[in-house]
Enzyme design. Structure first.
Site, PDB file in Angstrom:
ATOM      1  N   ASP A  98       0.829  -1.207   0.000  1.00  0.00           N
ATOM      2  CA  ASP A  98       0.000   0.000   0.000  1.00  0.00           C
ATOM      3  C   ASP A  98       0.866   1.261   0.000  1.00  0.00           C
ATOM      4  O   ASP A  98       0.558   2.248  -0.683  1.00  0.00           O
ATOM      5  CB  ASP A  98      -0.883  -0.017   1.263  1.00  0.00           C
ATOM      6  CG  ASP A  98      -2.226   0.636   1.059  1.00  0.00           C
ATOM      7  OD1 ASP A  98      -2.451   1.196  -0.023  1.00  0.00           O
ATOM      8  OD2 ASP A  98      -3.055   0.594   1.978  1.00  0.00           O
ATOM      9  N   ASN A 157       1.396   7.773   5.524  1.00  0.00           N
ATOM     10  CA  ASN A 157       2.743   7.240   5.771  1.00  0.00           C
ATOM     11  C   ASN A 157       2.791   6.090   6.771  1.00  0.00           C
ATOM     12  O   ASN A 157       3.627   5.206   6.651  1.00  0.00           O
ATOM     13  CB  ASN A 157       3.693   8.367   6.176  1.00  0.00           C
ATOM     14  CG  ASN A 157       3.212   9.134   7.385  1.00  0.00           C
ATOM     15  OD1 ASN A 157       2.047   9.050   7.775  1.00  0.00           O
ATOM     16  ND2 ASN A 157       4.107   9.874   7.991  1.00  0.00           N
ATOM     17  N   LYS A 180     -11.437   7.164   8.812  1.00  0.00           N
ATOM     18  CA  LYS A 180     -11.233   7.301   7.365  1.00  0.00           C
ATOM     19  C   LYS A 180      -9.731   7.306   7.096  1.00  0.00           C
ATOM     20  O   LYS A 180      -9.042   8.265   7.421  1.00  0.00           O
ATOM     21  CB  LYS A 180     -11.829   8.610   6.830  1.00  0.00           C
ATOM     22  CG  LYS A 180     -11.817   8.616   5.282  1.00  0.00           C
ATOM     23  CD  LYS A 180     -11.972   9.988   4.686  1.00  0.00           C
ATOM     24  CE  LYS A 180     -10.679  10.755   4.607  1.00  0.00           C
ATOM     25  NZ  LYS A 180      -9.642  10.153   3.754  1.00  0.00           N
ATOM     26  N   GLU A 254      -2.546  16.178  14.532  1.00  0.00           N
ATOM     27  CA  GLU A 254      -1.157  15.723  14.361  1.00  0.00           C
ATOM     28  C   GLU A 254      -0.731  16.137  12.965  1.00  0.00           C
ATOM     29  O   GLU A 254      -1.098  15.498  11.989  1.00  0.00           O
ATOM     30  CB  GLU A 254      -1.076  14.199  14.495  1.00  0.00           C
ATOM     31  CG  GLU A 254      -1.417  13.670  15.860  1.00  0.00           C
ATOM     32  CD  GLU A 254      -0.306  13.904  16.868  1.00  0.00           C
ATOM     33  OE1 GLU A 254       0.750  14.459  16.499  1.00  0.00           O
ATOM     34  OE2 GLU A 254      -0.513  13.558  18.042  1.00  0.00           O
ATOM     35  N   CYS A 288       6.485  12.537   9.483  1.00  0.00           N
ATOM     36  CA  CYS A 288       6.145  13.910   9.892  1.00  0.00           C
ATOM     37  C   CYS A 288       7.181  14.533  10.802  1.00  0.00           C
ATOM     38  O   CYS A 288       7.451  15.728  10.732  1.00  0.00           O
ATOM     39  CB  CYS A 288       4.803  13.901  10.599  1.00  0.00           C
ATOM     40  SG  CYS A 288       4.757  12.731  11.966  1.00  0.00           S
ATOM     41  N   GLY A 459       0.324  21.320  15.453  1.00  0.00           N
ATOM     42  CA  GLY A 459      -0.846  20.638  15.977  1.00  0.00           C
ATOM     43  C   GLY A 459      -1.216  20.970  17.396  1.00  0.00           C
ATOM     44  O   GLY A 459      -0.543  21.753  18.067  1.00  0.00           O
ATOM     45  N   GLU A 463      -0.905  12.381  21.304  1.00  0.00           N
ATOM     46  CA  GLU A 463      -1.258  10.974  21.246  1.00  0.00           C
ATOM     47  C   GLU A 463      -0.287  10.223  22.155  1.00  0.00           C
ATOM     48  O   GLU A 463       0.794  10.728  22.488  1.00  0.00           O
ATOM     49  CB  GLU A 463      -1.162  10.457  19.803  1.00  0.00           C
ATOM     50  CG  GLU A 463      -2.196  11.141  18.915  1.00  0.00           C
ATOM     51  CD  GLU A 463      -2.389  10.512  17.546  1.00  0.00           C
ATOM     52  OE1 GLU A 463      -1.382  10.326  16.844  1.00  0.00           O
ATOM     53  OE2 GLU A 463      -3.551  10.232  17.185  1.00  0.00           O
TER      54      GLU A 463
HETATM   55  P1  NAD Z   1      -3.330  15.481   3.926  1.00  0.00           P
HETATM   56  O1  NAD Z   1      -3.455  16.636   4.840  1.00  0.00           O
HETATM   57  O2  NAD Z   1      -3.365  15.713   2.470  1.00  0.00           O
HETATM   58  O3  NAD Z   1      -4.498  14.428   4.220  1.00  0.00           O
HETATM   59  C1  NAD Z   1      -4.671  13.872   5.506  1.00  0.00           C
HETATM   60  C2  NAD Z   1      -6.049  13.243   5.595  1.00  0.00           C
HETATM   61  O4  NAD Z   1      -7.033  14.283   5.631  1.00  0.00           O
HETATM   62  C3  NAD Z   1      -6.433  12.353   4.407  1.00  0.00           C
HETATM   63  O5  NAD Z   1      -7.115  11.235   4.899  1.00  0.00           O
HETATM   64  C4  NAD Z   1      -7.361  13.245   3.585  1.00  0.00           C
HETATM   65  O6  NAD Z   1      -8.276  12.545   2.808  1.00  0.00           O
HETATM   66  C5  NAD Z   1      -8.060  14.011   4.683  1.00  0.00           C
HETATM   67  N1  NAD Z   1      -8.641  15.294   4.286  1.00  0.00           N
HETATM   68  C6  NAD Z   1      -8.235  16.138   3.310  1.00  0.00           C
HETATM   69  N2  NAD Z   1      -9.016  17.240   3.277  1.00  0.00           N
HETATM   70  C7  NAD Z   1      -9.946  17.085   4.255  1.00  0.00           C
HETATM   71  C8  NAD Z   1     -11.031  17.889   4.733  1.00  0.00           C
HETATM   72  N3  NAD Z   1     -11.320  19.060   4.200  1.00  0.00           N
HETATM   73  N4  NAD Z   1     -11.769  17.419   5.764  1.00  0.00           N
HETATM   74  C9  NAD Z   1     -11.485  16.248   6.342  1.00  0.00           C
HETATM   75  N5  NAD Z   1     -10.471  15.435   5.932  1.00  0.00           N
HETATM   76  C10 NAD Z   1      -9.709  15.851   4.906  1.00  0.00           C
HETATM   77  O7  NAD Z   1      -1.998  14.747   4.386  1.00  0.00           O
HETATM   78  P2  NAD Z   1      -1.222  13.540   3.672  1.00  0.00           P
HETATM   79  O8  NAD Z   1      -0.602  14.066   2.441  1.00  0.00           O
HETATM   80  O9  NAD Z   1      -2.096  12.352   3.613  1.00  0.00           O
HETATM   81  O10 NAD Z   1      -0.095  13.236   4.756  1.00  0.00           O
HETATM   82  C11 NAD Z   1       1.082  13.932   4.837  1.00  0.00           C
HETATM   83  C12 NAD Z   1       1.017  14.976   5.919  1.00  0.00           C
HETATM   84  O11 NAD Z   1       0.654  14.395   7.156  1.00  0.00           O
HETATM   85  C13 NAD Z   1       2.342  15.657   6.151  1.00  0.00           C
HETATM   86  O12 NAD Z   1       2.165  17.023   6.343  1.00  0.00           O
HETATM   87  C14 NAD Z   1       2.833  15.007   7.423  1.00  0.00           C
HETATM   88  O13 NAD Z   1       3.765  15.766   8.151  1.00  0.00           O
HETATM   89  C15 NAD Z   1       1.561  14.802   8.168  1.00  0.00           C
HETATM   90  N6  NAD Z   1       1.710  13.760   9.194  1.00  0.00           N
HETATM   91  C16 NAD Z   1       1.701  14.121  10.509  1.00  0.00           C
HETATM   92  C17 NAD Z   1       1.880  13.165  11.497  1.00  0.00           C
HETATM   93  C18 NAD Z   1       1.878  13.533  12.951  1.00  0.00           C
HETATM   94  O14 NAD Z   1       1.670  12.657  13.782  1.00  0.00           O
HETATM   95  N7  NAD Z   1       2.110  14.767  13.340  1.00  0.00           N
HETATM   96  C19 NAD Z   1       2.064  11.825  11.132  1.00  0.00           C
HETATM   97  C20 NAD Z   1       2.061  11.501   9.772  1.00  0.00           C
HETATM   98  C21 NAD Z   1       1.890  12.476   8.813  1.00  0.00           C
END
Ligand code: NAD
Length: 489
Positions: A98, A157, A180, A254, A288, A459, A463
């Protein structure tokens, strides 16, 4: 790709609602193996009716789940942890297909960390409670209550880890959850739902819906939802936090980072290089908390760059992530690869010095070479924006005061680290870094026993650790009047 049997990761259904798999009625959601670009499963998004059904199932199931003794809820979580460990090899393979992360990584960092969370919060479930407060003749007590229906939204990720880090404390507290996953990595949350069912979780307590941002938004805006926990980028976090505020819903955010690592002249060189490698290239940089701004004190700079380049060029084994000898995989998607390559171009255009890497790899799949830039300055795009790929910026500094000030000169505040042999400096710098997690002579270790989360734009909420319980529960105060009741008139 020999091992990538297209049918082998196809789940029974795209969604998991009220204890069973359901086909998605919405738009198609193909799952692409990032090492080849090949479609390995065909899923579909939830439509509006299915989002509604998942929330209705959660509402229906939550009260009876909350009414169970904590020790019984905990037993279900701990059984699920055992099942995950027993199936680690299979679950890790799904996670690898995946995400594209090497099996070498997923076998030790993904399902296993999910199991850790279920064990940890399974144990906590039996110990939840409130306080007794004596008030002279009268007294009060507090009851720790669940919030109700919680929504979890994941990034791509660490799909299974994120689903477990959110659902384990939520369920331990007696909440129900609709989760989701990221639209890019929808598979292992479904596996987790199936495992919960096998472990004895009542139908409806944990549901999975699939979809892009609009499906997430539909969940966040629903009046039945008491709490939203998002892992994602800062721009998404802003939108989700604002939408949740409309309904006064609890949130945990997060989000992204651009974390600093400060390497002082007296640091152990090999440890500092190891920390920088772990904090930039594990999961091909898609972490992240990565320390993507590496500030090296000028006296150690030449030696640091030389060792870093030598170790990267000798040590990276790129290839089929399903081959356990491979330690470096592709980006999760072609789109993410293009974003990363765009940043590399900006780095070159703005005058950073390329030490190693800098190109897409000459092979099928979405691979980018591990890339290191030196002579990076604070104003360059690659030093300011989260890249979320294997691109390290190395910056030079002279004094501790300067290093701390520059490390903190960012809107992000997820993580940070200091490498030094000076005990007091290690603690001083860790205290001064504006971030949720700081490491001294280590990087990116995030065991479930310790809180994890961000400050500033990275954030709100934490957690893991014992206090995560507070993010999924609330206190009710009961004041007990022991009489007689006095009144003024
Ligand atoms: P993203 O913000 O594009 O999407 C995250 C999730 O939010 C997805 O499931 C997406 O479908 C959903 N989403 C998008 N728009 C939305 C809305 N308007 N309402 C509700 N849900 C919505 O992030 P990504 O590209 O999937 O992941 C990468 C990002 O995540 C990076 O910025 C990374 O640093 C961050 N991240 C943070 C942590 C942490 O614990 N702090 C861990 C992993 C990744």
């Amino acid at each position: 790709m020999a091992n990538a049997d297209p049918k082998s990761v196809q789940p029974e259904g795209s969604l998991f609602i009220n204890g069973g798999f359901v086909a998605g009625a919405g738009a198609a959601l193909p799952v692409i193996y990032p090492a080849t670009g090949q479609v390995v499963a065909e899923l579909a998004e939830a439509d509006g009716g299915q989002v509604d059904a998942a929330l209705a199932a959660a509402v229906e199931a939550q009260k009876a789940w909350a009414a169970l003794p904590g020790v019984e809820r905990g037993r279900v979580l701990r059984r699920a942890a055992d099942i995950i460990r027993a199936r680690n090899a299979e679950l890790s393979r799904i996670e690898t297909m995946d995400t594209g992360k090497p099996l070498q990584e997923t076998l030790v960092a993904d399902p296993t960390s999910a199991a850790d969370a279920l064990e940890y919060f399974g144990g906590q479930a039996a110990m939840l409670g409130g306080d007794h407060i004596q008030l002279g003749r009268d007294w009060a007590y507090t009851i720790r209550e669940p919030l109700g229906v919680c929504v979890g939204i994941g990034a791509w990720n660490y799909p299974m880890q994120i689903a477990a880090w959110k659902s384990a404390p939520a369920l331990a507290c007696g909440n129900a959850m609709v989760f989701k996953p990221s639209e890019t990595t929808p598979l292992t949350a479904l596996a987790l739902a199936e495992i919960y069912r096998e472990a004895g979780l009542p139908d409806g307590v944990f549901n999975v819906v699939q979809g892009r941002g609009e499906v997430g938004a539909a969940l966040v805006n629903d009046p039945r939802v008491a709490k939203v926990s998002l892992t994602g980028s800062v721009p998404t976090g802003r939108k989700v936090y604002a939408a949740a505020a409309e309904g006064m819903r609890h949130v945990t955010m997060e989000l992204g980072g651009k974390s600093p690592i400060l390497v002082f002249d007296d640091a152990d060189l090999e440890d500092a290089v190891s920390g920088a490698i772990n904090g930039n290239f594990y999961a091909s940089g898609q972490v992240c908390s990565n320390g993507t701004r590496v500030f090296v004190q000028s006296g150690l700079m030449d030696a640091f760059l030389e060792r870093l380049k030598a170790r990267l060029e000798a040590g990276i084994v790129a290839g089929d992530p399903l081959d356990e000898a491979v330690n470096y995989g592709p980006m999760v998607s072609n789109a993410q690869r293009q974003i990363v390559l765009g940043y590399v171009e900006k780095g070159l255009a703005e005058g950073a010095r390329l030490i190693t890497g800098g190109k897409a790899m000459d092979r099928e799949g979405f691979y980018v070479e591990p890339t290191v830039f030196a002579d990076v300055t604070d104003d360059m795009t690659i030093a300011r924006e989260e890249i979320f790929g294997p691109v390290m910026s190395v910056l030079s500094f002279e004094t501790e005061e300067e290093g701390i000030a520059r490390a903190n000169a960012t809107e992000f505040g997820l993580s940070g680290a200091v490498f030094t042999a000076d005990l007091t400096r290690g603690h001083r710098v860790a205290a001064a870094l504006e971030c949720g997690s700081a490491w001294i002579n280590a990087y990116n270790l995030t065991p479930v026993e310790v809180p994890f989360g961000g400050s500033k734009m990275s954030g709100v909420g934490r957690e893991n650790g014992p206090r995560a319980i507070e993010n999924f529960s609330q206190l009710k105060t009961v004041y007990v009047g022991m009489g007689p009741v006095e009144a003024a008139y």
